[in-house]
Design an enzyme around this catalytic site. Sequence first.
Site, PDB file in Angstrom:
ATOM      1  N   PRO A  12       0.929  -1.129   0.171  1.00  0.00           N
ATOM      2  CA  PRO A  12       0.076   0.009  -0.095  1.00  0.00           C
ATOM      3  C   PRO A  12       0.895   1.227  -0.008  1.00  0.00           C
ATOM      4  CG  PRO A  12      -0.061  -1.026   2.015  1.00  0.00           C
ATOM      5  CD  PRO A  12       0.704  -2.227   1.059  1.00  0.00           C
ATOM      6  N   ASN A  13       0.159   2.247  -0.794  1.00  0.00           N
ATOM      7  CA  ASN A  13       0.718   3.627  -0.869  1.00  0.00           C
ATOM      8  C   ASN A  13       2.107   3.850  -1.673  1.00  0.00           C
ATOM      9  OD1 ASN A  13      -1.243   4.978   0.509  1.00  0.00           O
ATOM     10  ND2 ASN A  13      -0.421   3.850   2.464  1.00  0.00           N
ATOM     11  N   ARG A  20       4.736  11.043  -2.002  1.00  0.00           N
ATOM     12  CA  ARG A  20       4.580  10.783  -0.529  1.00  0.00           C
ATOM     13  C   ARG A  20       5.691  11.055   0.301  1.00  0.00           C
ATOM     14  NH1 ARG A  20       4.152   5.550   2.164  1.00  0.00           N
ATOM     15  NH2 ARG A  20       3.271   6.259   4.338  1.00  0.00           N
ATOM     16  N   TYR A  25      11.068   8.702   1.814  1.00  0.00           N
ATOM     17  CA  TYR A  25      10.946   7.930   0.814  1.00  0.00           C
ATOM     18  C   TYR A  25      11.718   8.198  -0.349  1.00  0.00           C
ATOM     19  CZ  TYR A  25       7.454   6.177   3.919  1.00  0.00           C
ATOM     20  OH  TYR A  25       6.717   5.527   4.889  1.00  0.00           O
ATOM     21  N   ASN A  77       8.151  -5.493  -0.632  1.00  0.00           N
ATOM     22  CA  ASN A  77       8.094  -4.402   0.131  1.00  0.00           C
ATOM     23  C   ASN A  77       6.669  -4.096   0.386  1.00  0.00           C
ATOM     24  OD1 ASN A  77       7.847  -1.710   1.271  1.00  0.00           O
ATOM     25  ND2 ASN A  77       9.138  -0.713  -0.135  1.00  0.00           N
ATOM     26  N   ALA A  80       3.156  -0.723   4.820  1.00  0.00           N
ATOM     27  CA  ALA A  80       2.394  -0.582   6.383  1.00  0.00           C
ATOM     28  C   ALA A  80       2.065  -2.069   6.595  1.00  0.00           C
ATOM     29  CB  ALA A  80       1.296   0.225   6.513  1.00  0.00           C
ATOM     30  N   GLU A 101      12.804  -9.174   2.225  1.00  0.00           N
ATOM     31  CA  GLU A 101      12.029  -7.939   2.911  1.00  0.00           C
ATOM     32  C   GLU A 101      12.718  -6.938   2.319  1.00  0.00           C
ATOM     33  OE1 GLU A 101      10.085  -6.350   6.879  1.00  0.00           O
ATOM     34  OE2 GLU A 101      11.794  -7.412   6.990  1.00  0.00           O
ATOM     35  N   HIS A 103      12.898  -2.360   2.333  1.00  0.00           N
ATOM     36  CA  HIS A 103      12.342  -1.237   2.939  1.00  0.00           C
ATOM     37  C   HIS A 103      13.294   0.044   2.233  1.00  0.00           C
ATOM     38  CE1 HIS A 103       9.222  -2.886   5.243  1.00  0.00           C
ATOM     39  NE2 HIS A 103      10.322  -3.821   5.949  1.00  0.00           N
ATOM     40  N   ARG A 110      12.435   4.833  13.008  1.00  0.00           N
ATOM     41  CA  ARG A 110      11.123   5.566  12.882  1.00  0.00           C
ATOM     42  C   ARG A 110      10.301   5.143  14.061  1.00  0.00           C
ATOM     43  NH1 ARG A 110       8.965   4.927   7.207  1.00  0.00           N
ATOM     44  NH2 ARG A 110       7.624   6.680   7.802  1.00  0.00           N
TER      45      ARG A 110
END
Length: 145
Positions: A12-13, A20, A25, A77, A80, A101, A103, A110
């Site tokens: 998502p996103n 964003r 990012y 990735n 969330a 994984e 990111h 964070r």
Amino acid sequence: MSDKTVFVLNGPNLNLLGLREPEIYGTQTLDDIAGMLEDHAQKLGLDIDMRQSNHEGHLVDWLHEAQAVGAKAVLLNAGAYTHTSVALHDAIKGIRTPVIEVHLSNPHTREAFRHKSYVGMAAKGTIAGFGARSYILALDAAAAL
């Protein structure tokens, strides 16, 4: 598809990359990253199957598909969903295809809720914090499997 195909699944996103929170990012879009990956994959003798969805079930289905078609690996990735999805955890555990994984940022630097990764608990490994380069590093790791 073949054992030279690496699925690159984005949650998502991630369709909003470049717009964003660029301070977190970066300014590269998902299409920019896809282009970088395609170029790098060609040098490694691999093929990329890059996808993005804002829906958890699509990611689960694609993980299953990666195994069904004999993909070499999956770069995931999960956005969330990394921090919330037992379904993705179980899907990764349920397939033999190695999952790496990925990111863009380092979740451990964070918010506290980002420190737990259900994806990471099931994945072969994690690459995080190198911006768009995280995908290239993950592809190198997949090529070495």
